[in-house]
Design an enzyme around this catalytic site. Structure first.
Site, PDB file in Angstrom:
ATOM      1  N   GLU A 111      -7.590  -0.970 -17.824  1.00  0.00           N
ATOM      2  CA  GLU A 111      -7.302  -0.439 -16.276  1.00  0.00           C
ATOM      3  C   GLU A 111      -5.928   0.297 -16.142  1.00  0.00           C
ATOM      4  OE1 GLU A 111      -9.488  -0.870 -13.790  1.00  0.00           O
ATOM      5  OE2 GLU A 111     -10.701  -2.142 -14.744  1.00  0.00           O
ATOM      6  N   CYS A 132      -2.156   0.480  -7.944  1.00  0.00           N
ATOM      7  CA  CYS A 132      -2.944   1.395  -8.848  1.00  0.00           C
ATOM      8  C   CYS A 132      -4.077   2.266  -8.116  1.00  0.00           C
ATOM      9  CB  CYS A 132      -3.611   0.589  -9.848  1.00  0.00           C
ATOM     10  SG  CYS A 132      -4.425  -0.722  -9.061  1.00  0.00           S
TER      11      CYS A 132
HETATM   12  P1  NAP Z   1       2.942  -1.043 -18.818  1.00  0.00           P
HETATM   13  O1  NAP Z   1       4.564  -0.942 -19.227  1.00  0.00           O
HETATM   14  O2  NAP Z   1       2.117  -0.529 -19.580  1.00  0.00           O
HETATM   15  O3  NAP Z   1       3.027  -2.679 -18.859  1.00  0.00           O
HETATM   16  C1  NAP Z   1       1.749  -3.462 -18.664  1.00  0.00           C
HETATM   17  C2  NAP Z   1       1.752  -4.745 -19.430  1.00  0.00           C
HETATM   18  O4  NAP Z   1       1.572  -4.399 -20.902  1.00  0.00           O
HETATM   19  C3  NAP Z   1       3.064  -5.624 -19.293  1.00  0.00           C
HETATM   20  O5  NAP Z   1       2.762  -6.951 -19.249  1.00  0.00           O
HETATM   21  C4  NAP Z   1       3.787  -5.088 -20.689  1.00  0.00           C
HETATM   22  O6  NAP Z   1       4.618  -6.403 -20.990  1.00  0.00           O
HETATM   23  C5  NAP Z   1       2.586  -5.350 -21.519  1.00  0.00           C
HETATM   24  N1  NAP Z   1       3.111  -4.422 -22.908  1.00  0.00           N
HETATM   25  C6  NAP Z   1       3.701  -3.418 -23.103  1.00  0.00           C
HETATM   26  N2  NAP Z   1       3.850  -2.935 -24.153  1.00  0.00           N
HETATM   27  C7  NAP Z   1       2.849  -3.806 -24.836  1.00  0.00           C
HETATM   28  C8  NAP Z   1       2.393  -3.868 -26.156  1.00  0.00           C
HETATM   29  N3  NAP Z   1       2.759  -2.870 -27.025  1.00  0.00           N
HETATM   30  N4  NAP Z   1       1.417  -4.385 -26.457  1.00  0.00           N
HETATM   31  C9  NAP Z   1       0.979  -5.545 -25.696  1.00  0.00           C
HETATM   32  N5  NAP Z   1       1.371  -5.366 -24.309  1.00  0.00           N
HETATM   33  C10 NAP Z   1       2.387  -4.617 -24.179  1.00  0.00           C
HETATM   34  O7  NAP Z   1       2.565  -0.776 -17.254  1.00  0.00           O
HETATM   35  P2  NAP Z   1       3.557  -1.462 -16.068  1.00  0.00           P
HETATM   36  O8  NAP Z   1       4.726  -0.610 -16.061  1.00  0.00           O
HETATM   37  O9  NAP Z   1       3.791  -2.937 -15.961  1.00  0.00           O
HETATM   38  O10 NAP Z   1       2.391  -1.061 -14.658  1.00  0.00           O
HETATM   39  C11 NAP Z   1       2.517   0.066 -14.131  1.00  0.00           C
HETATM   40  C12 NAP Z   1       1.211   1.009 -14.684  1.00  0.00           C
HETATM   41  O11 NAP Z   1       0.224   0.164 -14.546  1.00  0.00           O
HETATM   42  C13 NAP Z   1       0.908   2.157 -13.551  1.00  0.00           C
HETATM   43  O12 NAP Z   1       0.779   3.339 -14.323  1.00  0.00           O
HETATM   44  C14 NAP Z   1      -0.277   1.670 -12.826  1.00  0.00           C
HETATM   45  O13 NAP Z   1      -1.028   2.673 -12.631  1.00  0.00           O
HETATM   46  C15 NAP Z   1      -0.980   0.726 -13.838  1.00  0.00           C
HETATM   47  N6  NAP Z   1      -1.649  -0.361 -12.981  1.00  0.00           N
HETATM   48  C16 NAP Z   1      -2.885  -0.172 -13.160  1.00  0.00           C
HETATM   49  C17 NAP Z   1      -3.892  -0.939 -12.310  1.00  0.00           C
HETATM   50  C18 NAP Z   1      -5.214  -0.867 -12.498  1.00  0.00           C
HETATM   51  O14 NAP Z   1      -5.999  -1.756 -12.182  1.00  0.00           O
HETATM   52  N7  NAP Z   1      -6.042   0.171 -12.991  1.00  0.00           N
HETATM   53  C19 NAP Z   1      -3.131  -1.781 -11.638  1.00  0.00           C
HETATM   54  C20 NAP Z   1      -1.947  -2.147 -11.538  1.00  0.00           C
HETATM   55  C21 NAP Z   1      -1.288  -1.034 -12.328  1.00  0.00           C
HETATM   56  P3  NAP Z   1       6.124  -6.414 -20.800  1.00  0.00           P
HETATM   57  O15 NAP Z   1       6.234  -6.433 -19.170  1.00  0.00           O
HETATM   58  O16 NAP Z   1       6.725  -7.705 -21.377  1.00  0.00           O
HETATM   59  O17 NAP Z   1       6.880  -5.186 -21.020  1.00  0.00           O
END
Ligand code: NAP
Length: 519
Positions: A256, A295
């Site tokens: 997502e 999101c």
């Molecule tokens: P993110 O930086 O991609 O992080 C998301 C999750 O992934 C966090 O728990 C992060 O952990 C983890 N993560 C990071 N690098 C990883 C890796 N190499 N391997 C495994 N896990 C890893 O995103 P975010 O900044 O938290 O969220 C913002 C984005 O999420 C926005 O673009 C938004 O559109 C999207 N979003 C989408 C939805 C949906 O339902 N489609 C809902 C909410 C948000 P750490 O925090 O420990 O780095």
């Protein structure tokens, strides 16, 4: 400072080594720290598979539903405490915090009810049986059974309660144990929820594990019966899909990700009409709720060209009335964004969008109410506008995850609006606000291939609807392309990801006995 612990292998464990600090984004005051270094993620996954899996699979859907009900009640009993944590660690207003926490209990409750409806069975019969031979004796029937692995859930920072609960509710009802990894920056709420559930003995041992801090090498140990459900940026989603163990073991992955959700005002909905007022209310809510860090938030506001100026001005007036500041201060309607990184990304995103059009309200900078001088990750609401027919490549390709939207005038035809919206390359939800059924139908058909959900905004449903930004457990959440190509929730549909569909081919009486069918 308080060091938060992970819950792995049925016990609380703290990582050692490098720590990350969780802050209050309104004051930058440190709240807690986490470390995940040194944690044995492989053993944690194996414990979930070998203890949690069999325990859940021995339960019927009805008893798993009762377990979800107990989880829901456990969280509800601590609602006030969780709201306060969410205000402190997420920069949320009380309203934003309730949206997350009540969303979690609402989803758990919906899946608890589904479990009750499915009853005392442990398999799901899938569709009707088919006669395969000359006589009805040679029979075929599909059924679904829980996978024997662990569901690894990696969540985004914006919904620490709902994100944890919406994924866990579906996996647990399907019969799979969960290892949840919340985003580090806002992990206090998810940590407290798991603490509450463990304290209440709401789940069998191994059914719910919590990994705090970096994911580290957890995905190096996923196997063929495991699944990974991820919410976050498309960059991280792509990394996860490409992990060697994921590829080698054909691990099911649900992503997502980003979305440039659009709201289209119909040509019948003139400024001053009830439909236009409803549209403006939803756009304003989506821009400012959780400081636009949803999101599903509306990023592109499509308005028929003859109305564009008046609609824009009305929106500007509404945005000017939004008080931004420390959500712990009375009268504040919008808090900060969640982290210093988010703040930087949003400010850079506004500059990039402004190269496509012009700023008509705000530029990101402001003096927040009730925040210490120079502290906090605050951004003002920002509205931009592009010229009719402008290419505006950034508006249609860059998700700025903050209180930011762009007005895009269009000629008033459904096919034109659909073509503009589809430039977002796949989204979670887009909406149409019109009372003209022909326009709505044409636009919905144009939008549908590019979205997981289409919201039909009309005054006829205005009083009952929470708007396009709210994800409901009974409808699917996800979207093609940029949105990650995933699908979650949707009532029974959500369970499919966690279950193996198997075709049974053989003697009908045996198959009927297995599936419980009355012959
Ligand atoms: P993110 O930086 O991609 O992080 C998301 C999750 O992934 C966090 O728990 C992060 O952990 C983890 N993560 C990071 N690098 C990883 C890796 N190499 N391997 C495994 N896990 C890893 O995103 P975010 O900044 O938290 O969220 C913002 C984005 O999420 C926005 O673009 C938004 O559109 C999207 N979003 C989408 C939805 C949906 O339902 N489609 C809902 C909410 C948000 P750490 O925090 O420990 O780095």
């Amino acid at each position: 400072m308080r060091r938060l612990q992970s819950h792995l292998e049925g016990r609380w464990v703290a990582g050692t080594g490098r720590v990350e600090t969780l802050l209050n984004p309104a004051t930058e005051e440190p709240l807690a720290e986490v470390s995940s270094e040194g944690l044995d993620r492989n053993a944690a996954l194996e414990f979930a598979r070998s203890k949690g899996g069999p325990a859940l699979r021995s339960m019927s859907f009805a008893s798993r539903g009762a377990m979800l009900r107990a989880m829901c009640e456990g969280i509800q009993a601590h609602r006030e405490e969780l709201i306060e944590l969410s205000v402190a660690n997420g920069g949320n207003t009380r309203g934003d915090a309730k949206f997350d926490i009540d969303g979690a209990t609402f989803t758990l409750s919906a899946y608890a009810e589904l479990g009750k409806t499915l009853g005392e069975t442990r398999i799901l019969v899938d569709g009707d049986g088919v006669q395969l031979g000359r006589t009805p004796r040679f029979h075929g029937q599909h059924m679904r059974v829980p996978r024997h692995g662990v569901a690894v859930h990696i969540n985004a920072f914006n919904f620490p309660a709902w994100g944890l609960a919406e994924k866990a509710a579906v996996a647990l009802l399907a019969g799979m144990p969960v290892l949840a990894k919340p985003a580090t920056s806002s992990a206090l709420v998810a940590h407290r929820i798991v603490e509450i559930l463990v304290g209440k003995n709401a789940l069998p041992e191994g059914a719910l594990s919590l990994l705090l801090g970096s994911a580290g090498d957890v995905l190096a140990y996923v196997g063929p019966q495991d699944v990974v459900a991820f919410t976050g940026s498309s960059t991280t989603g792509a990394l996860i899909r490409a992990m060697p163990a994921v590829i080698r073991n054909s691990v099911r992955v649900n992503v997502e990700a980003d979305s440039l959700n659009a709201a289209v005002l119909g040509p019948d909905a003139e400024p001053g009409s009830e439909t236009c007022d409803y549209f403006l209310k939803d756009v304003l809510r989506d821009m400012t709720q959780k400081a636009g860090q949803k999101c599903t938030a509306i990023r592109r506001v499509l308005v028929p060209q003859p109305f564009a100026e008046r609609v824009r001005d009305e929106l500007v007036d509404k945005l000017a009335a939004v008080v931004v500041g420390n959500p712990a201060t009375d009268g504040v309607r919008m808090g900060p964004v969640a982290t210093a990184q988010q703040h930087k990304d949003v400010r850079e995103g506004i500059d990039a969008l402004a190269r496509d059009g012009r700023l008509v309200y705000g530029n990101g900078a402001l003096k927040p109410l009730g925040a210490p001088d120079g502290k906090g990750y605050f951004v003002s609401p920002v509205l931009l506008e592009v010229e009719p027919g402008a290419a505006a490549p950034t508006v249609h390709s860059r998700e700025v995850f903050g209180p930011v939207a762009t007005v895009v005038p269009y000629g008033g035809r459904a096919d034109e609006a659909a073509a503009i919206v589809s430039r977002g390359q796949g989204g979670l939800v887009s909406s149409v606000y019109s009372e003209d059924v022909a326009f709505t139908s044409d636009l919905v058909l144009g939008l549908a291939p590019f979205h997981g959900r289409v919201f039909l905004g009309s005054v006829k449903i205005a009083e009952q609807s929470p708007g396009p930004g709210t994800v409901l457990p009974t409808l699917v959440h996800g979207g093609p392309g940029r949105a990650g190509g995933g699908e979650e929730l949707g009532g029974l549909r959500g369970l499919e990801f966690y279950m193996q569909r198997v075709a049974l081919e053989g003697s009908r009486p045996v198959i009927d006995r297995l599936t419980g069918a009355k012959g």
